[in-house]
Write an enzyme that holds these catalytic residues in place. Structure first.
Site, PDB file in Angstrom:
ATOM      1  N   ASN A  19      28.224  43.513  37.006  1.00 22.39           N
ATOM      2  CA  ASN A  19      28.032  44.673  36.117  1.00 22.39           C
ATOM      3  C   ASN A  19      29.229  44.896  35.201  1.00 22.39           C
ATOM      4  O   ASN A  19      29.067  45.214  34.020  1.00 22.39           O
ATOM      5  CB  ASN A  19      27.727  45.916  36.947  1.00 22.39           C
ATOM      6  CG  ASN A  19      26.316  45.870  37.513  1.00 22.39           C
ATOM      7  OD1 ASN A  19      25.402  45.358  36.867  1.00 22.39           O
ATOM      8  ND2 ASN A  19      26.131  46.383  38.728  1.00 22.39           N
ATOM      9  N   GLY A  62      29.249  42.197  32.612  1.00 19.65           N
ATOM     10  CA  GLY A  62      28.201  42.467  31.618  1.00 19.65           C
ATOM     11  C   GLY A  62      28.651  43.529  30.632  1.00 19.65           C
ATOM     12  O   GLY A  62      28.423  43.411  29.417  1.00 19.65           O
ATOM     13  N   LYS A  64      31.087  41.980  28.334  1.00 25.00           N
ATOM     14  CA  LYS A  64      30.421  41.082  27.378  1.00 25.00           C
ATOM     15  C   LYS A  64      29.846  41.890  26.209  1.00 25.00           C
ATOM     16  O   LYS A  64      29.994  41.527  25.045  1.00 25.00           O
ATOM     17  CB  LYS A  64      29.300  40.336  28.107  1.00 25.00           C
ATOM     18  CG  LYS A  64      28.644  39.261  27.292  1.00 25.00           C
ATOM     19  CD  LYS A  64      27.635  38.527  28.157  1.00 25.00           C
ATOM     20  CE  LYS A  64      26.544  37.962  27.281  1.00 25.00           C
ATOM     21  NZ  LYS A  64      25.273  37.875  27.981  1.00 25.00           N
ATOM     22  N   TYR A 118      34.115  40.182  52.764  1.00 24.95           N
ATOM     23  CA  TYR A 118      35.157  40.527  51.792  1.00 24.95           C
ATOM     24  C   TYR A 118      35.718  39.260  51.148  1.00 24.95           C
ATOM     25  O   TYR A 118      35.768  39.153  49.919  1.00 24.95           O
ATOM     26  CB  TYR A 118      36.256  41.297  52.527  1.00 24.95           C
ATOM     27  CG  TYR A 118      37.389  41.804  51.677  1.00 24.95           C
ATOM     28  CD1 TYR A 118      37.225  42.900  50.834  1.00 24.95           C
ATOM     29  CD2 TYR A 118      38.654  41.219  51.752  1.00 24.95           C
ATOM     30  CE1 TYR A 118      38.281  43.390  50.077  1.00 24.95           C
ATOM     31  CE2 TYR A 118      39.711  41.709  51.000  1.00 24.95           C
ATOM     32  CZ  TYR A 118      39.529  42.795  50.173  1.00 24.95           C
ATOM     33  OH  TYR A 118      40.573  43.282  49.428  1.00 24.95           O
ATOM     34  N   PHE A 142      33.520  56.159  48.431  1.00 22.23           N
ATOM     35  CA  PHE A 142      33.292  55.553  49.748  1.00 22.23           C
ATOM     36  C   PHE A 142      34.595  55.595  50.557  1.00 22.23           C
ATOM     37  O   PHE A 142      34.611  56.048  51.701  1.00 22.23           O
ATOM     38  CB  PHE A 142      32.774  54.116  49.586  1.00 22.23           C
ATOM     39  CG  PHE A 142      32.589  53.407  50.908  1.00 22.23           C
ATOM     40  CD1 PHE A 142      31.788  53.946  51.904  1.00 22.23           C
ATOM     41  CD2 PHE A 142      33.228  52.191  51.157  1.00 22.23           C
ATOM     42  CE1 PHE A 142      31.627  53.295  53.127  1.00 22.23           C
ATOM     43  CE2 PHE A 142      33.070  51.542  52.378  1.00 22.23           C
ATOM     44  CZ  PHE A 142      32.267  52.093  53.367  1.00 22.23           C
ATOM     45  N   ARG A 184      44.738  50.199  57.846  1.00 21.96           N
ATOM     46  CA  ARG A 184      45.693  49.168  57.455  1.00 21.96           C
ATOM     47  C   ARG A 184      47.014  49.411  58.165  1.00 21.96           C
ATOM     48  O   ARG A 184      47.345  50.525  58.572  1.00 21.96           O
ATOM     49  CB  ARG A 184      45.851  49.149  55.932  1.00 21.96           C
ATOM     50  CG  ARG A 184      44.701  48.397  55.307  1.00 21.96           C
ATOM     51  CD  ARG A 184      44.829  48.266  53.826  1.00 21.96           C
ATOM     52  NE  ARG A 184      44.309  49.419  53.126  1.00 21.96           N
ATOM     53  CZ  ARG A 184      44.083  49.441  51.826  1.00 21.96           C
ATOM     54  NH1 ARG A 184      44.350  48.391  51.087  1.00 21.96           N
ATOM     55  NH2 ARG A 184      43.610  50.528  51.245  1.00 21.96           N
TER      56      ARG A 184
END
Ligand code: NAD
Ligand code: UDP
Length: 319
Positions: free
Chosen positions: A103, A106, A109, A149, A40, A190
Site C-alpha cells: 500500500n 502504491g 507510485k 516478522y 496496536f 523488549r
C-alpha cells in the site's frame, strides 16, 4: 547549511516508539507531518505533545488498507516490533509487513514520493557471519515463531526493490538493529524496557538462557539521525543500509549495567531461551559511515540513563 524546503511527510506507525521521535524530528525541521497509526502497540500519548502543532496531523488508519493522501516522502514504520507483540497475531504481522509495504509503495507510485522502509536486523536471522554486513543473506528459519516478522520484513524488502526496478521508485531501505530509548512501551517485552522496569520495581531481572547471547544497542536519537540522512541521499542510493550501534554487549552485561545505574535491589533470574533467539548480533556499519557519514554518538551508559529517567517518570505517574 541552507534552509530545508518544507515537505509533506507521511509517517506510518507514527504513534509508536520510533515513529514519535521521527515525527518530532521532522516537525522541528519545519516539515508538515501526517502520522498514521492503528494504535496496536503505539499510543496517542506518545505524540500528545505534538497535537497543538499546526503542521502535525494524526490519523487512525490501518496500513493493510490503501491510503489516499498527497505527500512528498513516506517513512513506513507501521508494524509491531517486539517479539511478544509480533508473535501475538503472527498472521496479522505478515499481513502488515507485506500489505503495508504494497500500500505504501502504491501510494509512492501514484504521488512519486520517496519511500523509506524500516527493515530490520532480523532479516539476518540467527547469523552465521559476524558482524553482519548488508551483503550477508541471512539465516532465517522460515517456519519458526519469528518467521512472521523476519520473512514479512524480507518480503517487504523484495517489494521495495521490485517497485524500484519495475516502476523506477525512489526507495530507501534501512536495516535497523536493536534500538532503545524513551517511549518504549513498558510492557512490550523488549530487553531494555523489561530490565529497566524490573529494576525500578526491584523485581527479578529475567535473563533468557545463560545471558551470553549478544546484542548491540542504539540510542533512538542516533537512529533517527540515520533515518533523516538516508532519506536525504540521492536517488541512486537505495540501501539496504545497516543502522545500529556496533558496540556489542551480552544480555548479562546489560542486566548488570541496568542494576548498577538504578541502584536496584533486583536479582538476576534465568528463564528459558525463546526458540530461534539469535545468539549474536552486531552491525557492520561501514556502509552507513561511508554513504551517510553516520556514526552513533550516544554510549550505552548515557542512553540507559536517559531511558531510566523516562521510565522513572512514567512508573511514578502510574503508581
Ligand atoms: P512500535 O511497536 O513502538 O511501533 C510500531 C507502530 O506501528 C505502533 O505505533 C503500532 O501501533 C503501529 N502499527 C502496527 N500495525 C499497524 C497497522 N496495521 N497500521 C498502522 N499502524 C500500525 O515499534 P518501534 O520500535 O517504534 O518500531 C517501528 C518500526 O521499526 C517497525 O517497523 C519495526 O519493525 C522497525 N524496527 C524497530 C527496531 C527497534 O529496535 N526499535 C529494530 C528493527 C526494526
Ligand atoms: N531477553 C532477556 N530477557 C528479557 C527480554 C529479552 O534475556 O526480559 C533477551 C532475548 O532472549 C534476546 C535479547 O534479550 O536474546 C533481546 O531481546 P529483544 O526481545 O529485546 O529483541 P530481539 O533482538 O530478540 O528481537
Amino acid at each position: 547549511m541552507h534552509e530545508p524546503v518544507a515537505k509533506r511527510i507521511l509517517v506510518t506507525g507514527g504513534a509508536g516508539f520510533l515513529g514519535s521521535h521521527l515525527c518530532e524530528r521532522l516537525l522541528a525541521a519545519g516539515h508538515d507531518v501526517l502520522a498514521v497509526d492503528n494504535y496496536f502497540t503505539g499510543r496517542r500519548s506518545n505524540v500528545a505533545h505534538l497535537l497543538d502543532n499546526p503542521r502535525f496531523e494524526l490519523m487512525r488508519h490501518d496500513v493493510c488498507f490503501p491510503l489516499y493522501v498527497e505527500v512528498d516522502e513516506i517513512y513506513n514504520l507501521a508494524c509491531p516490533a517486539s517479539p511478544i507483540h509480533y508473535q501475538h497475531d503472527p498472521v496479522q504481522t505478515t499481513k502488515v509487513s507485506v500489505m503495508g509495504a504494497i500500500n505504501m509503495l502504491g501510494l509512492a507510485k501514484r504521488t512519486r514520493a520517496k519511500v523509506f522502509q524500516t527493515s530490520t536486523s532480523e532479516v539476518y536471522g540467527d547469523p552465521t557471519v559476524h558482524p553482519q554486513n548488508e551483503a550477508y543473506r541471512g539465516n532465517v528459519n522460515p517456519i519458526g515463531p519469528r518467521a512472521c516478522y523476519d520473512e514479512g520484513k524480507r518480503c517487504a524488502e523484495t517489494l521495495f526493490f521490485d517497485y524500484r526496478r519495475q516502476h523506477g521508485l525512489n526507495v530507501k531501505v534501512a536495516r535497523i538493529f536493536n534500538t532503545y530509548g524513551p517511549r518504549m512501551h513498558p510492557n512490550d517485552g523488549r530487553v531494555v524496557s523489561n530490565f529497566i522496569v524490573q529494576a525500578l520495581r526491584n523485581e527479578a531481572i529475567t535473563v533468557y538462557g545463560d545471558g551470553r547471547q549478544t546484542r548491540s544497542f542504539c540510542y533512538v536519537d542516533d537512529l533517527i539521525e540515520g533515518f533523516v540522512r538516508l532519506m536525504a541521499t540521492p536517488d541512486a542510493v537505495t540501501g539496504p543500509v545497516n543502522l545500529g550501534n556496533p558496540a556489542e554487549f551480552t544480555i548479562l552485561d546489560l542486566a548488570e549495567a541496568v542494576i548498577n545505574l538504578t541502584g536496584s535491589r533486583s536479582r538476576i533470574v534465568h528463564r528459558p531461551l525463546p526458540e530461534d533467539d539469535p545468539m549474536q548480533r552486531k552491525p557492520d556499519i561501514a556502509r552507513a559511515r561511508e554513504w551517510l557519514d553516520w556514526t552513533p554518538q550516544v554510549k550505552l551508559e548515557e542512553g540507559l540513563k536517559r531511558t531510566v529517567a523516562y521510565f522513572e517518570g512514567l512508573l511514578g505517574r502510574d503508581a
